[in-house]
Write a protein that holds these residues in place. Structure first.
Motif, PDB file in Angstrom:
ATOM      1  N   UNK A  53       2.698  -2.210   1.370  1.00 34.98           N
ATOM      2  CA  UNK A  53       1.835  -2.964   2.443  1.00 34.98           C
ATOM      3  C   UNK A  53       2.540  -3.684   3.145  1.00 34.98           C
ATOM      4  N   UNK A  54       3.914  -4.280   2.656  1.00 34.93           N
ATOM      5  CA  UNK A  54       4.932  -4.922   3.661  1.00 34.93           C
ATOM      6  C   UNK A  54       5.119  -3.928   4.790  1.00 34.93           C
ATOM      7  N   UNK A  55       5.432  -2.501   4.550  1.00 34.66           N
ATOM      8  CA  UNK A  55       5.680  -1.928   5.670  1.00 34.66           C
ATOM      9  C   UNK A  55       4.325  -1.573   6.624  1.00 34.66           C
ATOM     10  N   UNK A  56       3.290  -1.617   6.051  1.00 36.79           N
ATOM     11  CA  UNK A  56       2.172  -1.425   7.070  1.00 36.79           C
ATOM     12  C   UNK A  56       2.128  -2.699   7.839  1.00 36.79           C
ATOM     13  N   UNK A 109      -6.152  -6.274   5.859  1.00 30.46           N
ATOM     14  CA  UNK A 109      -5.877  -6.116   4.633  1.00 30.46           C
ATOM     15  C   UNK A 109      -6.470  -7.062   3.656  1.00 30.46           C
ATOM     16  N   UNK A 110      -7.316  -6.021   2.667  1.00 32.30           N
ATOM     17  CA  UNK A 110      -8.055  -7.086   1.625  1.00 32.30           C
ATOM     18  C   UNK A 110      -7.598  -6.411   0.180  1.00 32.30           C
ATOM     19  N   UNK A 111      -7.516  -7.360  -0.731  1.00 37.36           N
ATOM     20  CA  UNK A 111      -7.014  -7.085  -1.981  1.00 37.36           C
ATOM     21  C   UNK A 111      -8.431  -7.562  -2.894  1.00 37.36           C
ATOM     22  N   UNK A 112      -8.698  -6.849  -4.052  1.00 38.88           N
ATOM     23  CA  UNK A 112      -9.967  -6.839  -4.909  1.00 38.88           C
ATOM     24  C   UNK A 112      -9.360  -6.768  -6.138  1.00 38.88           C
ATOM     25  N   UNK A 118      -0.444  -7.378  -5.247  1.00 38.99           N
ATOM     26  CA  UNK A 118      -0.887  -7.154  -3.447  1.00 38.99           C
ATOM     27  C   UNK A 118       0.037  -6.046  -3.037  1.00 38.99           C
ATOM     28  N   UNK A 119       1.192  -5.907  -3.617  1.00 46.00           N
ATOM     29  CA  UNK A 119       2.051  -4.704  -3.091  1.00 46.00           C
ATOM     30  C   UNK A 119       2.648  -4.872  -1.903  1.00 46.00           C
ATOM     31  N   UNK A 120       2.952  -6.046  -1.654  1.00 46.67           N
ATOM     32  CA  UNK A 120       3.373  -6.574  -0.208  1.00 46.67           C
ATOM     33  C   UNK A 120       4.845  -6.150  -0.287  1.00 46.67           C
ATOM     34  N   UNK A 121       5.578  -6.969  -1.316  1.00 47.80           N
ATOM     35  CA  UNK A 121       6.887  -6.857  -1.846  1.00 47.80           C
ATOM     36  C   UNK A 121       7.960  -7.234  -0.723  1.00 47.80           C
ATOM     37  N   UNK A 122       9.145  -6.857  -0.774  1.00 45.31           N
ATOM     38  CA  UNK A 122      10.246  -7.307  -0.008  1.00 45.31           C
ATOM     39  C   UNK A 122      10.298  -6.180   1.248  1.00 45.31           C
TER      40      UNK A 122
END
Length: 386
Positions: free
Chosen positions: A167-170, A181-184, A152-156
């Protein structure tokens, strides 16, 4: 001007293009060279740009030097029946700091968006998606981002930005322009439960690898609704990419090319990026990335001009009573594609401020006829009400 920071294509790659057959891509597209300078962009629909920045990739041991192995494979291909002009603008080299590279990438993307030119980025680390996303700040409010990735690349969200946390920064940094946000292609064992729960709380979309294996067409409505599409090439399994650090499971070559075509055919997609290209990519992997680019361009050539959707012209309308509601579907007579209406809700802080149409499939319509509300519609409505 951000164009000043674009470096010409290396002489070796340029020479490789010139050695290709007359009608190959290498002899059809215009190339930024040290001899001819930057080509004019008048009448250009699409540009190719390498971004040689991977300092925020925690696993990168070496600085990416070029993406020429991919370029050379791309130059060797033959174009389809394309009625468009493509330019290879060369590379963005790393700035003194990563933030300098971000600034150039943001400014360049913004300029191309204004000129209605689609960039195809070949990049190092995928945190480059963040400045690309920020390029929309003054151009378009509320955008949708699609990430084709096993993670997902959301992270901390409290930690500094990296290829695993952009993605968390977005989500958390102003201005808040991320509507969806969509992940495939995610694989559960690569993602923490915290990240999975966060996506659920935010009503974001995530489609597991296994679901795409069952039916890759599930991804088409997701791509149709995307403004920015980023691909982490590590989503492709090792057997198909032949990259040293690839994963044993993942999408195959045919699937990733299908997703690239869906992104290209989407009337809404304005930026396409392929990231995490290894410092020394294999010939097989380089050719696969070149084919992904080819399929994206091929898809673009078949765009139908259905965004924004004008349901008053060439669309069939279907009303489906379900529970205490009526779901409204529209089907394009020209392309056979489906949409479902998200109603404007006047008594809440509606983010979209209007009725809007969510891309869907015929299967969603059939589910509604069987009294099952489509999950993507539910998530989109709840997100719209937050």
């Amino acid at each position: 001007m951000a164009f000043e920071f674009l470096k010409p294509v290396n002489d070796a790659a340029q020479a490789h293009a010139m050695l290709q057959p007359q009608h190959s891509i290498g002899n059809v597209i215009k190339i930024h060279t040290s001899h001819t300078g930057l080509p004019q962009l008048d009448g250009v629909q699409m540009v190719l740009i390498g971004v040689l920045e991977n300092r925020h990739d925690e696993n990168a041991l070496l600085q990416i030097q070029n993406v020429d192995p991919v370029r050379k494979q791309f130059y060797e291909l033959f174009p389809g029946n394309w009625a468009l002009n493509i330019v290879d603008l060369g590379d963005i080299h790393p700035g003194d700091t990563v933030e300098d590279t971000y600034y150039v990438l943001k400014q360049l993307t913004s300029h191309l968006l204004i000129k209605n030119i689609i960039p195809i980025y070949l990049g190092g680390s995928q945190d480059l998606m963040y400045p690309i996303y920020r390029a929309f700040d003054d151009i378009q409010h509320m955008i949708n981002v699609v990430n084709v990735d096993c993670r997902f690349d959301v992270g901390d969200i409290e930690a500094p930005i990296s290829s695993r946390s952009y993605v968390g920064k977005m989500v958390t940094e102003q201005p808040y322009n991320l509507f969806n946000y969509s992940n495939l292609g995610f694989q559960t064992y690569f993602n923490s439960q915290d990240e999975i729960e966060l996506l659920e709380r935010m009503f974001f979309d995530a489609t597991r690898l296994g679901m795409l294996d069952d039916d890759i067409k599930q991804a088409e409505p997701v791509m149709r609704d995307a403004d920015v599409v980023g691909v982490d090439i590590a989503v492709v399994k090792a057997g198909d990419s032949a990259f040293a650090k690839a994963n044993p499971n993942g999408l195959n070559g045919k699937q990733i090319c299908s997703l690239s075509r869906y992104a290209g055919i989407s009337d809404r997609t304005k930026v396409f990026g392929i990231f995490e290209i290894p410092v020394e990519p294999s010939i097989t992997g380089s050719q696969l990335i070149a084919e992904m680019m080819w399929y994206f361009i091929e898809g673009y050539n078949y765009r139908a001009g259905e965004h924004p959707v004008n349901v008053k012209n060439g669309f069939l309308k279907y009303n489906v009573p379900i529970e205490n509601d009526v779901l409204t579907f529209y089907k394009s007579s020209a392309t056979g594609r489906w949409w479902i209406e998200l109603p404007f809700i006047s008594n809440v802080n509606n983010k979209l401020k209007q009725h809007t149409l969510l891309p869907c499939t015929r299967k969603d319509y059939e589910l509604a006829c069987d009294q099952n509300i489509p999950e993507r519609w539910l998530k989109a409505r709840r997100k719209n009400e937050v």
